[in-house]
Design an enzyme around this catalytic site. Structure first.
Site, PDB file in Angstrom:
ATOM      1  N   ARG A   1     -21.336   0.400 -16.687  1.00 22.88           N
ATOM      2  CA  ARG A   1     -20.512   0.094 -15.466  1.00 22.88           C
ATOM      3  C   ARG A   1     -20.627   1.334 -14.694  1.00 22.88           C
ATOM      4  NH1 ARG A   1     -14.764  -0.294 -16.256  1.00 22.88           N
ATOM      5  NH2 ARG A   1     -14.732  -0.367 -13.941  1.00 22.88           N
TER       6      ARG A   1
ATOM      7  N   ASP B   1     -11.419  11.811 -13.870  1.00 21.32           N
ATOM      8  CA  ASP B   1     -12.671  11.309 -14.481  1.00 21.32           C
ATOM      9  C   ASP B   1     -13.910  12.117 -15.075  1.00 21.32           C
ATOM     10  OD1 ASP B   1     -11.926   8.764 -13.445  1.00 21.32           O
ATOM     11  OD2 ASP B   1     -12.974   8.701 -11.716  1.00 21.32           O
TER      12      ASP B   1
ATOM     13  N   CYS C   1      -5.404  -1.822 -17.817  1.00 22.07           N
ATOM     14  CA  CYS C   1      -6.671  -1.454 -18.405  1.00 22.07           C
ATOM     15  C   CYS C   1      -6.427  -0.418 -19.520  1.00 22.07           C
ATOM     16  CB  CYS C   1      -7.862  -1.059 -17.505  1.00 22.07           C
ATOM     17  SG  CYS C   1      -7.247   0.558 -16.782  1.00 22.07           S
TER      18      CYS C   1
ATOM     19  N   ARG D   1      -2.012   0.819 -14.508  1.00 22.86           N
ATOM     20  CA  ARG D   1      -2.544   1.066 -13.124  1.00 22.86           C
ATOM     21  C   ARG D   1      -1.867  -0.194 -12.109  1.00 22.86           C
ATOM     22  NH1 ARG D   1      -8.715   2.059 -13.832  1.00 22.86           N
ATOM     23  NH2 ARG D   1      -8.653   3.052 -11.966  1.00 22.86           N
TER      24      ARG D   1
ATOM     25  N   LYS E   1     -20.739   5.738  -7.582  1.00 26.75           N
ATOM     26  CA  LYS E   1     -20.122   4.574  -7.791  1.00 26.75           C
ATOM     27  C   LYS E   1     -18.634   3.963  -7.123  1.00 26.75           C
ATOM     28  CE  LYS E   1     -17.017   3.713 -11.639  1.00 26.75           C
ATOM     29  NZ  LYS E   1     -15.928   2.887 -11.384  1.00 26.75           N
ATOM     30  N   ASN E   2     -18.016   5.009  -7.267  1.00 22.46           N
ATOM     31  CA  ASN E   2     -16.740   4.883  -6.341  1.00 22.46           C
ATOM     32  C   ASN E   2     -16.764   4.590  -4.932  1.00 22.46           C
ATOM     33  OD1 ASN E   2     -15.453   4.631  -9.014  1.00 22.46           O
ATOM     34  ND2 ASN E   2     -14.396   6.683  -8.940  1.00 22.46           N
TER      35      ASN E   2
HETATM   36  C1  UD1 Z   1      -9.918   5.775  -8.301  1.00 18.89           C
HETATM   37  C2  UD1 Z   1     -11.163   5.712  -8.949  1.00 18.89           C
HETATM   38  C3  UD1 Z   1     -11.014   6.024 -10.514  1.00 18.89           C
HETATM   39  C4  UD1 Z   1     -10.246   7.465 -10.713  1.00 18.89           C
HETATM   40  C5  UD1 Z   1      -8.752   7.386  -9.711  1.00 18.89           C
HETATM   41  C6  UD1 Z   1      -8.060   8.823  -9.736  1.00 18.89           C
HETATM   42  C7  UD1 Z   1     -12.438   3.940  -7.740  1.00 18.89           C
HETATM   43  C8  UD1 Z   1     -13.030   2.671  -7.861  1.00 18.89           C
HETATM   44  N1  UD1 Z   1     -11.729   4.424  -8.947  1.00 18.89           N
HETATM   45  O1  UD1 Z   1      -9.128   4.623  -9.171  1.00 18.89           O
HETATM   46  O2  UD1 Z   1     -12.295   6.290 -11.058  1.00 18.89           O
HETATM   47  O3  UD1 Z   1      -9.946   7.684 -12.082  1.00 18.89           O
HETATM   48  O4  UD1 Z   1      -9.207   6.800  -8.493  1.00 18.89           O
HETATM   49  O5  UD1 Z   1      -8.918   9.728  -9.303  1.00 18.89           O
HETATM   50  O6  UD1 Z   1     -12.524   4.863  -6.788  1.00 18.89           O
HETATM   51  N2  UD1 Z   1      -0.823   3.853  -8.957  1.00 18.89           N
HETATM   52  C9  UD1 Z   1       0.358   3.192  -8.820  1.00 18.89           C
HETATM   53  N3  UD1 Z   1       0.366   2.450  -7.956  1.00 18.89           N
HETATM   54  C10 UD1 Z   1      -0.597   1.940  -7.032  1.00 18.89           C
HETATM   55  C11 UD1 Z   1      -1.840   2.660  -7.423  1.00 18.89           C
HETATM   56  C12 UD1 Z   1      -1.873   3.778  -7.986  1.00 18.89           C
HETATM   57  O7  UD1 Z   1       1.243   3.623  -9.684  1.00 18.89           O
HETATM   58  O8  UD1 Z   1      -0.418   1.047  -6.174  1.00 18.89           O
HETATM   59  C13 UD1 Z   1      -1.044   4.945 -10.066  1.00 18.89           C
HETATM   60  C14 UD1 Z   1      -2.014   4.697 -11.192  1.00 18.89           C
HETATM   61  O9  UD1 Z   1      -1.697   3.884 -12.236  1.00 18.89           O
HETATM   62  C15 UD1 Z   1      -2.519   6.145 -11.532  1.00 18.89           C
HETATM   63  C16 UD1 Z   1      -2.350   7.088 -10.091  1.00 18.89           C
HETATM   64  O10 UD1 Z   1      -1.586   6.015  -9.288  1.00 18.89           O
HETATM   65  O11 UD1 Z   1      -1.487   6.580 -12.278  1.00 18.89           O
HETATM   66  C17 UD1 Z   1      -3.635   7.273  -9.393  1.00 18.89           C
HETATM   67  O12 UD1 Z   1      -4.434   6.041  -9.502  1.00 18.89           O
HETATM   68  P1  UD1 Z   1      -5.354   5.617  -8.138  1.00 18.89           P
HETATM   69  O13 UD1 Z   1      -5.742   7.325  -7.315  1.00 18.89           O
HETATM   70  O14 UD1 Z   1      -4.906   4.674  -7.312  1.00 18.89           O
HETATM   71  O15 UD1 Z   1      -6.814   5.280  -8.823  1.00 18.89           O
HETATM   72  P2  UD1 Z   1      -7.689   4.209  -8.367  1.00 18.89           P
HETATM   73  O16 UD1 Z   1      -7.893   4.104  -7.024  1.00 18.89           O
HETATM   74  O17 UD1 Z   1      -7.396   2.778  -9.263  1.00 18.89           O
END
Ligand code: UD1
Length: 421
Positions: free
Chosen positions: A402, A310, A119, A124, A23-24
């Protein structure tokens, strides 16, 4: 779609489950169609509602997308230029919508994307996405819940150091940098297999990228991209979930397409708790080392190659029937214990202390009505329901659709008694 799942617990699973495309990865690959006017074809596409949401978003941005359910393929081609707005009504359904921002900015010099908001698993924010795109030359303003990005001229490559690892920010920046002028160096980049898959697809489109899968990724901007066909990598989170399904039910399952190499930290923990996972050429086999025995362990979630966040909720369901006390520390998301109160309703003994959960194993979980709160939390309740004594009814299961392709059919084929109500 029906909103509840019913499970009659206590059946040992046995049989074979095919693992779908990730999915990701798929959600990150689909926006690549915005980078050129050449078609992007993806094979091994998982049949998930999130994939349809991304398709809808790309269509609203001028793409034509044809999805083939049986062949599991999608072909996407940008036909109409001049649409730059990712609407809140789509973005609110799926946070991964933010992944169109990098491609829109680098290709068209503008992009307007609704801010995804928080969420169930935490705030996030997208600040690191914006920080990195700003470093490449974009300018942002926030207006009425939308982030508006503009680029004067074209993006320019530079060195960007992420303060901590973000999968989404790494992906968005790579997609922007491939068409930027000059060289971009990403330091402290995410190393997840889905990032490697993204780079593999980009390279087959003609991009110049080095270092994917490592801490530093170097991208040399190009001007033209070509048509490509790409096979989406296997879903390691779906794989890990079904490994736990076999373990928790004390059954034996064959997982076709499963690859241990993408889940080493997780597999090591499973060995520690007494689950045998063996790799054959095209599948994995899973069973407990000793029937009736799951040992306790301690887990800390981390970016790849660490234990994946995850799979944290699913592992907690397994540890809730372990012998002894286990600890799980959630280091990626600040609020990812939504499944705990629901597992407690099923008889688990779990205490939360900040970002730590202390799980004292119980002999038997008991079926109960519970509520799905987010994708991985929901599936942890399915897993708990498989081993619980009696019946479990899980409400609000749209979350599961999802991220888990045909979960009812896959588990039923292995002897689970599970149906939609
Ligand atoms: C992706 C995955 C999700 C997985 C996560 C961590 C997808 C579609 N989703 O989510 O399933 O759980 O990686 O492996 O690929 N953060 C910030 N600022 C930012 C971006 C992130 O503070 O601009 C924080 C987030 O709140 C979180 C951490 O960084 O605490 C890691 O998040 P991130 O790796 O960005 O997760 P996603 O890409 O949203």
């Amino acid at each position: 779609m029906k909103e509840k799942i019913f499970i009659e617990g206590g059946k040992k699973l046995s049989g074979s489950i095919p693992i779908a495309g990730a999915k990701n990865s798929c959600l990150t690959l689909m926006p690549l169609s915005l980078l050129s006017d050449q078609a992007l074809s993806l094979n091994n596409v998982p049949l998930l509602s999130d994939v349809h949401t991304m398709k809808e978003l790309l269509e609203s941005l001028g793409c034509e997308a044809s999805f083939h359910n049986l062949k599991k393929t999608i072909k996407i081609k940008l036909l109409r230029e001049g649409l730059f707005l990712a609407d809140y009504n789509i973005v609110k359904k799926m946070r991964a919508s933010i992944l169109v921002l990098g491609p829109l900015l680098t290709r068209f010099g503008q992009g307007i994307v609704a801010l995804p908001g928080g969420c169930a698993i935490g705030a996030r924010p997208v600040d690191m996405h914006l920080m990195a795109l700003e470093a490449l030359g974009a300018r942002f303003s926030i207006d009425k819940g939308y982030v508006k990005g503009m680029v004067a001229g074209s993006l320019k490559g530079c060195k960007i150091k992420f303060p901590f690892v973000s999968v989404g920010a790494t992906a968005n920046t790579i997609m922007a940098a491939v068409l930027a002028k000059g060289t971009t160096e990403l330091v402290n980049a995410a190393r997840e297999p889905e990032i490697i898959d993204l780079c593999k697809c980009l390279k087959s489109m003609g991009c110049e990228i080095e270092g994917e899968g490592e801490n530093t990724i170097i991208i040399e901007g190009v001007t033209n991209l070509r048509e490509t066909t790409h096979e989406v990598v296997m879903d390691r989170i779906e794989l890990g979930t079904y490994i736990i399904a076999a373990a928790i039910s004390d059954g034996e399952i064959k997982l076709t397409g499963g690859n241990i190499a993408l889940l080493e930290a997780f597999i090591n923990k499973l060995h520690e708790v007494g689950v045998e996972v063996t790799q054959a050429s095209d599948h994995l086999r899973v069973k407990r080392l000793k029937s009736n025995v799951i040992n306790c362990t301690n887990i800390v979630t981390e970016p790849f190659p660490g234990f994946p966040t995850d799979l944290q909720a699913q592992m907690m369901a397994l540890l809730s029937i372990a012998n002894g006390v286990s600890n799980i520390e959630e280091k990626i998301f600040e609020n990812r214990f939504m499944h705990v109160p629901e597992l407690i309703r099923m008889g688990a003994n779990i205490k939360i202390d900040g970002r730590k959960a202390i799980i004292s194993g119980v002999d038997q979980l008991k079926g109960a009505p519970v509520q799905a709160t987010d994708l991985r939390a929901s599936v942890s309740m399915v897993l708990a329901g498989l081993v619980a004594n009696g019946n479990t009814v899980i409400d609000k299961i749209h979350h599961i659709d999802r991220g888990y392709e045909n979960i009812i059919e896959k588990l039923t084929a292995c002897g689970a008694v599970i149906k939609r109500l």
